[in-house]
Design an enzyme around this catalytic site. Structure first.
Site, PDB file in Angstrom:
ATOM      1  N   LYS A 190     -21.456 110.898 -31.312  1.00 22.34           N
ATOM      2  CA  LYS A 190     -21.011 111.602 -32.673  1.00 22.34           C
ATOM      3  C   LYS A 190     -21.494 113.103 -32.492  1.00 22.34           C
ATOM      4  O   LYS A 190     -22.425 113.356 -31.585  1.00 22.34           O
ATOM      5  CB  LYS A 190     -21.431 111.217 -34.095  1.00 22.34           C
ATOM      6  CG  LYS A 190     -23.102 111.353 -34.057  1.00 22.34           C
ATOM      7  CD  LYS A 190     -23.712 110.595 -35.580  1.00 22.34           C
ATOM      8  CE  LYS A 190     -25.109 110.544 -35.172  1.00 22.34           C
ATOM      9  NZ  LYS A 190     -25.695 109.791 -36.480  1.00 22.34           N
ATOM     10  N   TYR A 232     -31.681 145.316 -34.834  1.00 19.88           N
ATOM     11  CA  TYR A 232     -31.373 145.841 -36.216  1.00 19.88           C
ATOM     12  C   TYR A 232     -32.371 145.858 -37.149  1.00 19.88           C
ATOM     13  O   TYR A 232     -33.550 145.257 -37.123  1.00 19.88           O
ATOM     14  CB  TYR A 232     -30.555 144.417 -36.685  1.00 19.88           C
ATOM     15  CG  TYR A 232     -29.240 144.604 -36.150  1.00 19.88           C
ATOM     16  CD1 TYR A 232     -28.202 145.609 -36.165  1.00 19.88           C
ATOM     17  CD2 TYR A 232     -28.612 143.462 -35.378  1.00 19.88           C
ATOM     18  CE1 TYR A 232     -27.031 145.730 -35.727  1.00 19.88           C
ATOM     19  CE2 TYR A 232     -27.376 143.510 -34.729  1.00 19.88           C
ATOM     20  CZ  TYR A 232     -26.651 144.579 -35.046  1.00 19.88           C
ATOM     21  OH  TYR A 232     -25.313 144.645 -34.532  1.00 19.88           O
TER      22      TYR A 232
HETATM   23  C1  LIG Z   1     -26.751 109.114 -36.173  1.00 19.08           C
HETATM   24  C2  LIG Z   1     -26.904 107.444 -36.378  1.00 19.08           C
HETATM   25  C3  LIG Z   1     -27.768 106.943 -35.806  1.00 19.08           C
HETATM   26  C4  LIG Z   1     -28.528 107.235 -34.608  1.00 19.08           C
HETATM   27  O1  LIG Z   1     -29.635 107.841 -34.874  1.00 19.08           O
HETATM   28  P1  LIG Z   1     -30.833 108.279 -34.087  1.00 19.08           P
HETATM   29  O2  LIG Z   1     -32.061 108.727 -34.946  1.00 19.08           O
HETATM   30  O3  LIG Z   1     -30.336 109.726 -33.402  1.00 19.08           O
HETATM   31  O4  LIG Z   1     -31.202 107.441 -33.128  1.00 19.08           O
HETATM   32  C5  LIG Z   1     -27.690 105.412 -35.789  1.00 19.08           C
HETATM   33  N1  LIG Z   1     -27.024 104.985 -37.040  1.00 19.08           N
HETATM   34  C6  LIG Z   1     -26.247 105.921 -37.631  1.00 19.08           C
HETATM   35  C7  LIG Z   1     -25.426 105.174 -38.927  1.00 19.08           C
HETATM   36  C8  LIG Z   1     -26.055 107.456 -37.437  1.00 19.08           C
HETATM   37  O5  LIG Z   1     -25.406 107.800 -38.382  1.00 19.08           O
END
Ligand SMILES: *Cc1c(COP(=O)(O)O)cnc(C)c1O
Length: 817
Positions: A487, A712
């Site tokens: 993702k 700035y």
């Molecule tokens: C992002 C996510 C993960 C992975 O989490 P990490 O801490 O990056 O391993 C697992 N399950 C769900 C539902 C997520 O949204």
């Protein structure tokens, strides 16, 4: 090619007494162990090695590719009768591969140089090749093949046509070197250096040195620096050639930089001598001195050494994947060209699914005159087995063998000729592999085919990613499936580039947040099942059209999906049920349970593929009771569901931190996220490899006087004045304003320097007082040092935010070593 030929009977005689031979005259040319890398099945012998995945479970796959010769462990029972295959049974398949390599090595009595050490092995090997190739026909390890398997495969390349071999040996724990020595049987040894002891499988530096030195026990000569090895550890045996800054055979006196060249002065046999090299970083200086020592020990004249040293070329072992013109992907591997590295590059090309068409631009492959026909025959075979759509051959040799290739192949006599023709060529929506020998200057072609890159780039090390993937795979047993979270653009690191690698490495599932992300992966040829975590009514059609699998977290969502599926006449569409266990984000509550069951039972348009939940604090010990409760809640929910559903489904709840900390919560599948990208959850951070490096450069340098202000709001002040460098990264690239005024530290020439003043949109300023910097110098925003974790800590956030915040205008470059 004048190489020894082995029949399978010959090999059986060498490695085992226990063979089942149907065609004992099968001729073996290639030793393979990876079912994804089969090029010439008829002449390949497959070793079923026990790695992350047991090679025995791939025998069937490999057989179906046409391979008929196998080395398997005693007791292996194939899933069916392969009546036309040969099986060699051995106690240990890796040991058998090594026995064969050792036997093969023994057939030759030319010198074999073995190189080990913590760093620089590959550069020294490649430089020695550059320096000695005029006088010898050298065979050397491809890339950095230096492991227990890599060394065996390197040695297998030795042939009677060679008269010098250069082999790399790398170890990671005690006990490994003896096996490498027995295979390599080096005549000359080189120890490059010894790095810090931690970070690998040794208790102390001394233990590491002792292990490494085992390689040279029977060598005639050893080249090393006492700087790295206390004299008491050097055993009797090899004749020694030492270099260093103290009293040594080659005593380095001083260095002088002049324009593009660095002159190194040294004392040798009471005379002052020198070399000039076109590099000035410390590592290159050491590597050059080592090569110098080797040449002196071979009695080369100072005159020849000087001439060749001056012409040393940088060693770029890595292959880069970049965005090209006209929606092409460019794989740039234009620094070496031999059959072994071509094979590796073609395999990488094969992994790319984002474009249908695959094109290879290939230069002549340097080699000896009488071998040429066989070299290009091998190339033709490789192209066929790797389904290359187009070949562009550049050089007189490859052109003269044009008859071996498909009719559509195009040939040019030189790089210049090709570049002249380039404007009329239509490269479009394809993956192009550039593979050229150094003398063909393919970097010129690379420049023309790749998109102009803004100086700031996020480099993604695909080897490191693979390493981290395997780190987590090793923690799982064979039954547990692996879903990888890609993702948010794979946590900022890429989309199909990462997914291709995961698909190639056979993970079981991918997960994305939104349908768009899943669709982009499908368009790029990703075939793995993909779970979408935030679907909505409006996107269900697109989800179905792209075979994406929605997470379902409410009755409303479930009902509307069913309506749509019934409408379209679709049955048993896979869905993933999300259960609320304590995160209070998305998921079914306990009170929904009965209704959920009823719908799922009475309706065959959906099929539950998995039931899962998400842990709120799996990495944090103080919430362990809460985590335990979440796990229990999921268990209760799924147990009930299992009782009533007539089919099985997967259960999963573990993210990265839980894989590490909660083995009892692995259930059927785990969901790996941030760990893959090199950021550990608990203490294993140091066991992972750094995946992402954010690089930029200096655009201007200014002297600041006492009282001047920088940036700035005039927030930047150097109390006593000093030097600042303006760096091409700002908050629009994802370098947060919170890093301003000294909070952020960037790496310049190996030193961490603080920011001065506010971070601007596209730039920031850093304090480089006393550093000999110049415009164009590299600046590292994060990488090994400073780490993403330390950046996150300094502005009170988490690594996830730093990683996903790097903006899309920062070019991603993927590389593979
Ligand atoms: C992002 C996510 C993960 C992975 O989490 P990490 O801490 O990056 O391993 C697992 N399950 C769900 C539902 C997520 O949204």
């Amino acid at each position: 090619m004048d190489r020894l030929t082995y029949t399978i009977l010959d090999i059986a005689t060498i490695i085992t007494k226990h063979a089942l031979l149907r065609n004992e005259n099968d001729c073996i040319r290639y030793l393979i162990y990876d079912s994804r890398k089969v090029n010439d099945p008829k002449h390949s012998l497959f070793f079923a090695l026990k790695g992350n995945k047991d090679g025995h479970s791939f025998v069937d796959v490999v057989y179906n590719l046409g391979v008929r010769n196998f080395v398997v462990a005693d007791g292996f029972v194939p899933v069916r009768d392969y009546i036309d295959a040969n099986f060699l049974y051995v106690e240990d398949t890796l040991a058998a591969l090594q026995t064969l390599a050792k036997y093969h090595r023994k057939q030759f009595n030319y010198p074999v140089i073995a190189i080990t050490g913590s760093n620089g092995k590959t550069v020294v090997k490649e430089w020695l090749n550059q320096l000695l190739a005029i006088d010898f026909n050298i065979v050397r390890s491809p890339k950095s093949y230096n492991s227990q398997i890599g060394v065996a495969l390197s040695l297998w390349q030795l042939s009677a046509d060679n008269n010098l071999a250069i082999i790399e040996a790398g170890i990671s724990k005690v006990g490994e070197m003896d096996k490498l020595r027995e295979m390599i049987q080096p005549t000359v040894g080189i120890l490059t250096n010894i790095g810090p002891a931690h970070s690998d499988g040794f208790r102390s530096t001394e233990e590491k040195i002792v292990e490494k030195l085992k390689l040279f026990k029977e060598a005639d000569r050893l080249i090393y620096s006492p700087k790295y090895i206390p004299s008491m550890l050097i055993s009797e045996g090899p004749q020694l050639f030492t270099w260093g800054f103290e009293e040594t055979d080659l005593k380095v006196l001083r260095k002088e930089q002049d324009k593009g060249f660095l002159t190194i002065y040294a004392e040798f046999k009471k005379n002052e001598i020198s070399i000039e090299i076109p590099f000035n970083d410390d590592a290159s200086v050491e590597n050059a001195i080592i090569c110098w020592s080797v040449m002196l020990s071979m009695n080369y004249s100072q005159e020849i050494i000087q001439k060749r040293m001056k012409a040393l070329l940088s060693v770029e072992m890595r292959l880069e994947l970049k965005n090209g013109i006209n929606n092409c992907s460019i794989i740039d591997d234009s620094y070496s060209c031999d059959i072994a590295s071509l094979t590796i590059a073609l395999n990488f090309l094969q992994q790319q699914n984002q474009h249908k068409k695959r094109t290879l631009i290939l230069s002549d492959i340097p080699g000896i005159e009488k071998d040429k026909a066989s070299i290009y025959e091998t190339v033709a075979l490789l192209l066929k087995s790797n389904s290359i759509d187009g070949l562009i051959g550049i050089g007189q040799d490859i052109s003269s063998f044009s008859g071996l290739f498909s009719k559509s192949a195009i040939f040019y006599n030189s790089t210049a000729e090709f570049i002249k023709a380039l404007p009329g060529m239509n490269f479009y929506d394809e993956t192009i592999l550039l593979k050229g020998a150094r003398s063909f200057y393919f970097e010129k072609i690379s420049k023309l085919l790749t998109l102009k890159t803004h100086d700031t780039s996020l480099e993604i090390n695909l080897n490191a990613l693979e390493y981290n993937l395997n780190y987590y795979k090793r923690k799982l047993d064979n039954q547990t499936k692996l879903m990888v979270m890609v993702k948010a653009f794979s946590y900022g690191s890429g989309s199909f580039e990462i997914a291709n690698l995961l698909q190639f490495n056979r993970v079981d599932y991918l997960a994305v947040a939104y349908p768009d992300e899943g669709i982009a992966l499908r368009v790029s040829g990703i075939k793995l099942p993909i779970m979408v975590m935030s679907p909505d009514l409006l996107s269900f059609d697109a989800i179905i059209d792209n075979h994406l699998e929605p997470e379902i977290f409410s009755l409303d969502l479930l009902r509307s999906l069913i309506v749509l599926l019934e409408d379209r006449g679709i049955k048993e569409y896979p869905i993933h049920i999300k259960v609320e266990t304590g995160m209070h984000r998305l998921g079914f509550d306990t009170q929904d349970f009965n209704e959920l069951i009823e719908i799922v039972l009475t309706n065959n348009s959906v099929k539950v593929a998995s039931v899962f939940s998400h842990l709120a604090a799996s990495g944090s010990p103080k919430h362990d009771d809460f985590t335990r409760e979440q796990i229990t809640k999921l268990k209760i929910f799924t147990t009930k569901l299992k009782e009533v559903l007539p089919y099985s489904f997967f259960v999963h709840i573990s993210n990265t931190a839980a894989i590490e900390r909660w083995p009892e919560a692995r259930f059927d599948m785990v969901r790996l996220g941030i760990g893959l990208y090199g950021v550990g959850s608990v203490n294993e951070g140091s066991l992972l490899e750094t995946v992402a490096i954010l690089r930029t450069s200096i655009s201007q340098i200014k002297q600041i006087k006492e009282g001047d202000t920088v940036g700035y709001n005039r927030n930047g002040i150097l109390k006593d004045g000093g030097t600042i460098a303006t760096v091409k990264i700002g908050y629009a690239d994802g370098y947060s304003r919170r890093f301003g005024n000294g909070v952020g530290k960037l790496l310049v020439q190996g030193r961490l320097v603080p920011t001065v003043g506010d971070i601007c949109m596209d730039m920031c300023m850093v304090d480089v007082t006393d550093l000999p910097v110049k415009v164009g110098d590299e600046v590292i925003v994060f990488g090994k040092t400073p780490s993403i974790e330390s950046l996150a800590a300094s502005i009170d956030t988490i690594p996830y935010e730093i990683m996903t915040g790097i903006s899309q205008r920062v070019k991603r470059i993927y590389f593979y070593e």
